[in-house]
Motif scaffolding. Structure first.
Motif, PDB file in Angstrom:
ATOM      1  N   ALA A  38      34.573  30.439  48.951  1.00 40.14           N
ATOM      2  CA  ALA A  38      35.663  30.820  47.571  1.00 40.14           C
ATOM      3  C   ALA A  38      35.490  29.756  46.554  1.00 40.14           C
ATOM      4  O   ALA A  38      35.720  30.221  45.348  1.00 40.14           O
ATOM      5  CB  ALA A  38      36.924  30.918  48.444  1.00 40.14           C
ATOM      6  N   PHE A  39      35.198  28.703  46.934  1.00 38.27           N
ATOM      7  CA  PHE A  39      35.130  27.513  45.800  1.00 38.27           C
ATOM      8  C   PHE A  39      33.770  27.840  45.125  1.00 38.27           C
ATOM      9  O   PHE A  39      33.926  28.005  43.706  1.00 38.27           O
ATOM     10  CB  PHE A  39      34.812  26.313  46.486  1.00 38.27           C
ATOM     11  N   LEU A  40      32.821  28.465  45.452  1.00 35.32           N
ATOM     12  CA  LEU A  40      31.710  28.809  44.675  1.00 35.32           C
ATOM     13  C   LEU A  40      31.829  29.960  43.726  1.00 35.32           C
ATOM     14  O   LEU A  40      31.417  30.022  42.545  1.00 35.32           O
ATOM     15  CB  LEU A  40      30.433  29.130  45.561  1.00 35.32           C
ATOM     16  N   LEU A  45      34.266  30.888  37.347  1.00 35.28           N
ATOM     17  CA  LEU A  45      35.233  30.898  36.437  1.00 35.28           C
ATOM     18  C   LEU A  45      35.302  29.565  35.822  1.00 35.28           C
ATOM     19  O   LEU A  45      35.521  29.385  34.472  1.00 35.28           O
ATOM     20  CB  LEU A  45      36.504  31.261  36.902  1.00 35.28           C
ATOM     21  N   ASP A  46      35.191  28.475  36.300  1.00 34.69           N
ATOM     22  CA  ASP A  46      35.442  27.251  36.101  1.00 34.69           C
ATOM     23  C   ASP A  46      34.331  26.124  36.576  1.00 34.69           C
ATOM     24  O   ASP A  46      34.502  25.819  37.565  1.00 34.69           O
ATOM     25  CB  ASP A  46      37.015  26.622  36.334  1.00 34.69           C
ATOM     26  N   ALA A  49      35.187  22.983  38.334  1.00 30.87           N
ATOM     27  CA  ALA A  49      36.213  23.125  39.305  1.00 30.87           C
ATOM     28  C   ALA A  49      36.249  21.919  40.128  1.00 30.87           C
ATOM     29  O   ALA A  49      35.350  21.285  40.759  1.00 30.87           O
ATOM     30  CB  ALA A  49      36.162  24.392  40.235  1.00 30.87           C
ATOM     31  N   CYS A  50      37.621  21.095  40.325  1.00 26.15           N
ATOM     32  CA  CYS A  50      37.441  19.867  40.949  1.00 26.15           C
ATOM     33  C   CYS A  50      37.505  19.885  42.434  1.00 26.15           C
ATOM     34  O   CYS A  50      37.797  20.830  43.207  1.00 26.15           O
ATOM     35  CB  CYS A  50      38.898  19.047  40.308  1.00 26.15           C
ATOM     36  N   LEU A  51      37.321  18.727  42.873  1.00 21.55           N
ATOM     37  CA  LEU A  51      37.359  18.762  44.358  1.00 21.55           C
ATOM     38  C   LEU A  51      38.659  18.947  45.136  1.00 21.55           C
ATOM     39  O   LEU A  51      38.811  19.423  46.115  1.00 21.55           O
ATOM     40  CB  LEU A  51      36.898  17.097  44.759  1.00 21.55           C
ATOM     41  N   ASP A  52      39.835  18.527  44.366  1.00 22.78           N
ATOM     42  CA  ASP A  52      41.285  18.746  44.972  1.00 22.78           C
ATOM     43  C   ASP A  52      41.150  20.437  45.284  1.00 22.78           C
ATOM     44  O   ASP A  52      42.020  20.783  46.158  1.00 22.78           O
ATOM     45  CB  ASP A  52      42.171  18.322  43.861  1.00 22.78           C
ATOM     46  N   LEU A  53      40.518  21.226  44.252  1.00 22.81           N
ATOM     47  CA  LEU A  53      40.836  22.640  44.573  1.00 22.81           C
ATOM     48  C   LEU A  53      39.998  22.962  45.831  1.00 22.81           C
ATOM     49  O   LEU A  53      40.540  23.928  46.507  1.00 22.81           O
ATOM     50  CB  LEU A  53      39.952  23.321  43.186  1.00 22.81           C
ATOM     51  N   LEU A  54      38.892  22.307  46.150  1.00 21.90           N
ATOM     52  CA  LEU A  54      38.194  22.644  47.339  1.00 21.90           C
ATOM     53  C   LEU A  54      39.030  22.268  48.579  1.00 21.90           C
ATOM     54  O   LEU A  54      39.079  22.883  49.747  1.00 21.90           O
ATOM     55  CB  LEU A  54      36.707  22.205  47.216  1.00 21.90           C
ATOM     56  N   LYS A  85      28.169  21.143  42.244  1.00 25.47           N
ATOM     57  CA  LYS A  85      28.274  20.778  40.807  1.00 25.47           C
ATOM     58  C   LYS A  85      26.792  21.051  40.141  1.00 25.47           C
ATOM     59  O   LYS A  85      26.769  21.261  39.033  1.00 25.47           O
ATOM     60  CB  LYS A  85      28.966  19.270  40.628  1.00 25.47           C
ATOM     61  N   LYS A  86      25.774  20.776  40.851  1.00 27.75           N
ATOM     62  CA  LYS A  86      24.472  20.953  40.447  1.00 27.75           C
ATOM     63  C   LYS A  86      24.052  22.265  40.144  1.00 27.75           C
ATOM     64  O   LYS A  86      22.983  22.542  39.662  1.00 27.75           O
ATOM     65  CB  LYS A  86      23.654  20.015  41.266  1.00 27.75           C
ATOM     66  N   LEU A  87      24.818  23.118  40.973  1.00 25.93           N
ATOM     67  CA  LEU A  87      24.355  24.758  40.845  1.00 25.93           C
ATOM     68  C   LEU A  87      24.354  25.146  39.474  1.00 25.93           C
ATOM     69  O   LEU A  87      25.113  25.089  38.645  1.00 25.93           O
ATOM     70  CB  LEU A  87      25.058  25.230  41.723  1.00 25.93           C
TER      71      LEU A  87
END
Length: 87
Positions: A38-40, A45-46, A49-54, A85-87
């Motif tokens: 889901a995070f990916l 979109l963003d 996207a921050c770690l807190d979202l994950l 983040k590197k993707l």
């Protein structure tokens, strides 16, 4: 499918809107995808996207506030976030 995302812990209006925008339309769907996939999707979109979202997504799936995740899970997610983040 009913949009019940906002009924779950850690999923506020913004996260709910973002999930819907990437095609995650229910909590059952989120749970089936898992927090990482889901995070990916959300990263499309963003890219920042921050770690807190994950953490929040994982906490929602577990039914707990994200800061109550155990340290082992947080470390696993932190490492995943760094790679994503590197993707």
């Amino acid at each position: 499918m009913n949009n019940d995302l906002g009924e779950h812990i850690n999923i506020g209006k913004d996260t709910e809107h973002r999930l819907l925008s990437v095609g995650v339309n229910s909590f059952a769907q989120l749970k089936k995808l898992g927090s990482k996939k889901a995070f990916l999707l959300l990263q499309t979109l963003d890219p920042g996207a921050c770690l807190d979202l994950l953490y929040g997504l994982e906490g929602a799936i577990q039914g707990i506030k994200w800061h109550e995740l155990d340290e082992e899970k947080k470390e696993e997610l932190r490492l995943f976030h760094q790679k994503a983040k590197k993707l």
